[in-house]
Design an enzyme around this catalytic site. Structure first.
Site, PDB file in Angstrom:
ATOM      1  N   GLU A  29       0.845  -1.194   0.000  1.00  0.00           N
ATOM      2  CA  GLU A  29       0.000   0.000   0.000  1.00  0.00           C
ATOM      3  C   GLU A  29       0.884   1.248   0.000  1.00  0.00           C
ATOM      4  OE1 GLU A  29      -2.152  -0.883   3.570  1.00  0.00           O
ATOM      5  OE2 GLU A  29      -3.000  -2.686   2.658  1.00  0.00           O
ATOM      6  N   GLU A  60      -4.130  -6.702   2.849  1.00  0.00           N
ATOM      7  CA  GLU A  60      -2.894  -7.397   3.211  1.00  0.00           C
ATOM      8  C   GLU A  60      -2.944  -8.845   2.763  1.00  0.00           C
ATOM      9  OE1 GLU A  60      -4.644  -5.370   5.106  1.00  0.00           O
ATOM     10  OE2 GLU A  60      -3.250  -3.673   5.196  1.00  0.00           O
ATOM     11  N   GLN A  82       2.127  -1.953   5.772  1.00  0.00           N
ATOM     12  CA  GLN A  82       2.377  -0.560   6.171  1.00  0.00           C
ATOM     13  C   GLN A  82       2.782  -0.410   7.636  1.00  0.00           C
ATOM     14  OE1 GLN A  82      -0.737   2.728   5.511  1.00  0.00           O
ATOM     15  NE2 GLN A  82       0.456   2.565   3.639  1.00  0.00           N
ATOM     16  N   PHE A  83       2.113  -1.149   8.495  1.00  0.00           N
ATOM     17  CA  PHE A  83       2.505  -1.273   9.905  1.00  0.00           C
ATOM     18  C   PHE A  83       2.350  -2.756  10.241  1.00  0.00           C
ATOM     19  CE2 PHE A  83       1.357   3.136   9.699  1.00  0.00           C
ATOM     20  CZ  PHE A  83       2.092   3.791  10.674  1.00  0.00           C
ATOM     21  N   PRO A  89      -4.893  -9.148   8.640  1.00  0.00           N
ATOM     22  CA  PRO A  89      -5.720  -9.594   7.508  1.00  0.00           C
ATOM     23  C   PRO A  89      -4.937 -10.472   6.521  1.00  0.00           C
ATOM     24  CG  PRO A  89      -5.972  -7.236   7.890  1.00  0.00           C
ATOM     25  CD  PRO A  89      -4.824  -7.686   8.744  1.00  0.00           C
ATOM     26  N   HIS A 129      -0.464   0.900  15.989  1.00  0.00           N
ATOM     27  CA  HIS A 129       0.727   1.391  15.287  1.00  0.00           C
ATOM     28  C   HIS A 129       1.960   1.175  16.159  1.00  0.00           C
ATOM     29  CE1 HIS A 129      -2.645   3.724  13.611  1.00  0.00           C
ATOM     30  NE2 HIS A 129      -2.004   3.612  12.480  1.00  0.00           N
TER      31      HIS A 129
HETATM   32  C1  LIG Z   1      -5.710  -3.251   7.773  1.00  0.00           C
HETATM   33  C2  LIG Z   1      -5.093  -1.917   7.571  1.00  0.00           C
HETATM   34  N1  LIG Z   1      -4.153  -1.757   6.615  1.00  0.00           N
HETATM   35  C3  LIG Z   1      -3.555  -0.562   6.448  1.00  0.00           C
HETATM   36  C4  LIG Z   1      -3.875   0.506   7.222  1.00  0.00           C
HETATM   37  C5  LIG Z   1      -3.169   1.843   7.039  1.00  0.00           C
HETATM   38  N2  LIG Z   1      -4.115   2.829   6.500  1.00  0.00           N
HETATM   39  C6  LIG Z   1      -4.750   3.693   7.320  1.00  0.00           C
HETATM   40  S1  LIG Z   1      -5.856   4.608   6.502  1.00  0.00           S
HETATM   41  C7  LIG Z   1      -5.495   3.885   5.027  1.00  0.00           C
HETATM   42  C8  LIG Z   1      -6.230   4.296   3.800  1.00  0.00           C
HETATM   43  C9  LIG Z   1      -7.702   4.175   3.947  1.00  0.00           C
HETATM   44  O1  LIG Z   1      -8.340   4.678   2.834  1.00  0.00           O
HETATM   45  P1  LIG Z   1      -9.916   4.732   2.735  1.00  0.00           P
HETATM   46  O2  LIG Z   1     -10.503   3.434   3.178  1.00  0.00           O
HETATM   47  O3  LIG Z   1     -10.237   5.163   1.363  1.00  0.00           O
HETATM   48  O4  LIG Z   1     -10.357   5.823   3.788  1.00  0.00           O
HETATM   49  P2  LIG Z   1      -9.949   7.386   3.810  1.00  0.00           P
HETATM   50  O5  LIG Z   1      -8.771   7.468   4.724  1.00  0.00           O
HETATM   51  O6  LIG Z   1      -9.638   7.790   2.415  1.00  0.00           O
HETATM   52  O7  LIG Z   1     -11.111   8.111   4.365  1.00  0.00           O
HETATM   53  C10 LIG Z   1      -4.498   2.942   5.198  1.00  0.00           C
HETATM   54  C11 LIG Z   1      -3.893   2.145   4.104  1.00  0.00           C
HETATM   55  C12 LIG Z   1      -4.852   0.300   8.213  1.00  0.00           C
HETATM   56  N3  LIG Z   1      -5.238   1.287   9.046  1.00  0.00           N
HETATM   57  N4  LIG Z   1      -5.441  -0.904   8.373  1.00  0.00           N
END
Ligand SMILES: Cc1ncc(C[n+]2csc(CCOP(=O)(O)OP(=O)(O)O)c2C)c(N)n1
Ligand SMILES: [Mg+2]
Lengths: 325, 376
Positions: A29, A60, A82-83, A89, A129
């Site tokens: 990601e 993931e 990412q973390f 998942p 995190h």
């Molecule tokens: C399982 C998981 N993978 C990665 C992340 C890191 N992460 C946090 S927000 C995000 C993007 C989310 O995008 P979206 O669902 O479109 O929501 P938005 O932030 O755009 O409102 C990511 C990859 C996470 N929080 N949880």
């Protein structure tokens, strides 16, 4: 030699490996255009394009599962989670697919791949995190696990992981990403053997064993001890599976006192495994029981982000206990 | 209310909108909302915006460690909140739902306590900022892992169905969330059960840096509903009235036993993904500026002004009142002070394990030995 921090070293090492071997691909990601949320894949997308640096959908399971499939087909994927807190998942893919592939196919299929993930606390990130998940992976036969604590080690271990023939979980202490800079060899073939630990300090009064993010606090404690005239031998395990039993047992047997430090939750941790092995193998050489200084059996708290970590005070307290024993 | 559900067509090619960019009502039916309701929606949107801007400033001042800016999402979030019967229906929000949480009635002081990690946070400062939750509001506590709350929300909706009281659940998430396995697992289960749940996607076209084309091959998020056997509504989420009325109708349908629905609300986030992000790397300033032109708040204000229920004077009055409320809450949250260190040991299980008790004792002993104030 170039002076660089941890996260720069990851990006440059990936660059070198992608240049060396065109089978190497990076996926995860935000690893493409964004260069990773920590910039651990900076400049790769511009250099190698979207076929070799893949911005994946937010899954993931897809990232790790697809990395396995690409590796089976001859690629050398380096996946980024990412973390490390977000590996769950994709946990099924790692544990059920990657870890058991060689075994269940009698060696017909293998998954030479790396799953990189920033781990560890002290960044005001709360439960999701900050965690240290290494015990899950160490407890899963079929995975190698490494958690280097310095830029140079990160380079050497990442190259070993990419060039090896196994799935490797590569943990990175995000708290140290920008905390230290050091001279890192620019030898493109600089590798550090799988399973090799390293002595960071030499001493005869007590052995301190740690790895990953907690090395910072452990070395600080060793410095304080040395000001007090106590010479600590400090071992950085670096590789957690396989780990350097020979080095650990040799030093612990010679010194007779040991404190193990890790910020991961206490119960069933990596340092519990090391402590148990010490007890099994060199109990009669010990002057005091091995003591663990660890995170607590709680989810990682937000407000107490720093005190949760086994800091120098808690390490010194444990050292005092093994010395006074 | 079922007739309302039929008023809007699922799977439209263009987003459903009731007011245009100029604020003119464009629907073929008349607006059935009274002036107080209309103004209430506006008040919540402005509150959401002002709080968001304040949070970003507090983060810069070091009073908060993290903000997930919600500016640009207000119409969708306020519309969703307005469709909920607080205390009966349940909501499973995600981290960007600042305006939604406030519109539900989450007290400002609690929100700021959560954002600043002080004793004013009823959740005891356990989570990083942007993780709301409130038992009183049936607002499930946010967890960071994307989409992990989706199957949970479905379970609550199934329990609501079993209870037979005619309540329903809303689960919100971003566009990126729709790629997670948990999302698909939850949506499918809800459909198989005919659970009373509405999945509300705040589609801002980006998951951090990853744009929608790299997220999915589907033409849009609403289209995914098709495969799961439920209606999928594509809605202009920068039109608060479209957001509210579509949500109101699909919630009514869910309560009436007609099963789940997916609502895609198209929005744009004006800020970076979070205060830790640099969005200039993956999107242009011109793109952001173009979306700023379509800001949902002035757009709706034009609608209210055309109806002659709003004026510059009322605007000034509202903003001054909200600013005063926010100032009071910021101060109260700050004055509440930090949480005690040893609170970190509580609430792991219904009772502490002997293992954890021993760890706490050793922790105390080490702190005492280092001359620290253990009671602090
Ligand atoms: C399982 C998981 N993978 C990665 C992340 C890191 N992460 C946090 S927000 C995000 C993007 C989310 O995008 P979206 O669902 O479109 O929501 P938005 O932030 O755009 O409102 C990511 C990859 C996470 N929080 N949880
Ligand atoms: Mg998004």
């Amino acid at each position: 030699m170039a002076v660089q921090n941890y996260v720069q070293t990851i990006a440059r090492t990936l660059m070198e490996e992608m240049r060396r071997d065109e089978r190497v691909v990076v996926l995860g990601e935000d690893v493409g255009k964004r260069g990773g949320v920590f910039l651990a894949t900076e400049h790769l997308y511009d250099t190698f394009g979207p076929d070799r640096v893949i911005d994946t959908p937010l899954s993931e399971a897809a990232i790790i599962g697809a990395a396995i499939g690409m590796s089976v087909h001859g690629r050398r994927p380096v996946a980024e989670i990412q973390f490390s807190d977000y590996v769950y998942p994709g946990f099924d893919q790692l544990v059920s697919q990657a870890a058991k592939l060689r075994y269940r196919s009698g060696g017909a299929f293998t998954a030479p791949m790396v799953v990189r993930m920033p781990a560890g606390g002290g960044v005001k990130g709360g439960h999701h995190h900050s965690q240290n998940p290494e015990a899950h992976f160490v407890h899963t036969p079929g995975l190698q696990v490494v958690y280097p604590s310095t830029p140079s080690d990160a380079k050497g271990c990442l190259k070993t992981a990419i060039r090896g023939d196994d799935p490797v979980v590569f943990l990175e202490p995000k708290r140290l990403y920008r905390a230290v800079k050091e001279d890192v060899s620019d030898d493109v073939d600089f590798t550090l053997p799988s399973g090799s630990g390293v002595r960071r300090r030499e001493g005869d009064d007590v052995v301190l064993i740690s790895y990953g993010a907690s090395m910072g606090e452990t070395l600080k404690a060793a410095d304080t001890l040395s000001e007090q005239g106590i010479a600590a031998d400090v071992i950085d395990l670096r590789w957690l599976m396989p780990w350097d039993e020979r080095l650990v047992l040799e030093r612990v047997a010679a010194v007779g006192r040991v404190v193990l430090v890790s910020e991961a939750t206490h119960s069933a941790s990596m340092i519990s495994e090391v402590a148990a092995t010490i007890a099994e193998e060199v109990l009669d050489m010990l002057e005091a029981p091995p003591l663990r200084v660890s995170g607590f059996d709680t989810p990682y708290p937000y407000a107490q982000d720093r005190v949760y970590l086994p800091g120098p005070n808690r390490i010194l307290h444990a050292v005092q206990q093994v010395l006074d024993y | 209310m079922i007739t309302d559900a039929q008023r809007f067509q699922p799977f439209s090619e263009e987003p459903i909108r009731l007011i245009d960019e100029g604020g003119a009502w464009v629907a073929p039916f008349s607006c059935d909302l009274d002036d107080d309701t209309l103004i209430g929606l506006y008040r919540h949107m402005v509150l959401g915006r002002m709080v968001d801007e304040r949070l970003v400033r507090l983060q810069r001042l070091g009073k908060s460690s993290f903000v997930a800016p919600s500016s640009g999402h207000e119409a969708a979030q306020v519309g969703i909140a307005a469709a909920l019967r607080v205390g009966r229906d349940w909501v499973f929000p995600y981290y960007r739902d600042t305006a939604l949480a406030l519109a539900l009635g989450w007290p400002l002081e609690e929100m700021l306590g959560q954002m600043m990690g002080t004793r004013a946070d009823p959740a005891r400062a356990r989570q990083m900022p942007a993780h709301p939750g409130s038992r009183a509001l049936n607002m499930f506590t946010v967890a960071s892992p994307i989409a992990s709350h989706v199957p949970v929300a479905v379970g609550t909706a199934i329990a609501q169905k079993l209870a037979g009281a005619g309540d329903a659940t809303v689960c919100t998430f971003g566009d990126g969330a729709t790629s997670e396995g948990d999302w698909h697992a939850g949506v499918n289960f809800a459909s198989a059960q005919g659970a009373p749940i509405v999945f509300a996607c705040e589609n801002n076209r980006y998951a951090i840096s990853v744009d929608l084309q790299h997220q999915t091959g589907s033409p849009n998020v609403a289209a995914k509903a098709h495969a799961y056997g439920m209606p999928g509504y594509l809605v202009d989420g920068m039109d608060v009235l479209a957001s509210y009325l579509v949500m109101r109708d699909v919630m009514a349908a869910a309560r009436d036993g007609l099963g789940p629905a997916l609502v895609e609300l198209t929005v744009y986030r004006y800020g970076p993904h979070s205060t830790a992000d640099d969005d200039s790397v993956y999107r242009s300033g011109e793109e952001v500026a173009a979306w700023r032109e379509r800001d949902p708040i002035p757009r709706y204000r034009r609608f209210l002004e055309a109806r002659e229920v709003w004026s510059d004077a009322r605007e000034d009055e509202l903003r001054a009142a909200l600013k005063a409320e926010i100032d009071v809450a910021v101060k109260a949250s700050d004055d509440a002070g930090p949480v005690p260190v040893e609170w970190m040991f509580d609430d792991v299980l219904s009772r502490p394990t002997p293992q954890l008790e021993r760890q706490r004792e050793r922790f105390r002993a080490a702190r005492r030995a280092a001359g620290e104030d253990v009671e602090g």
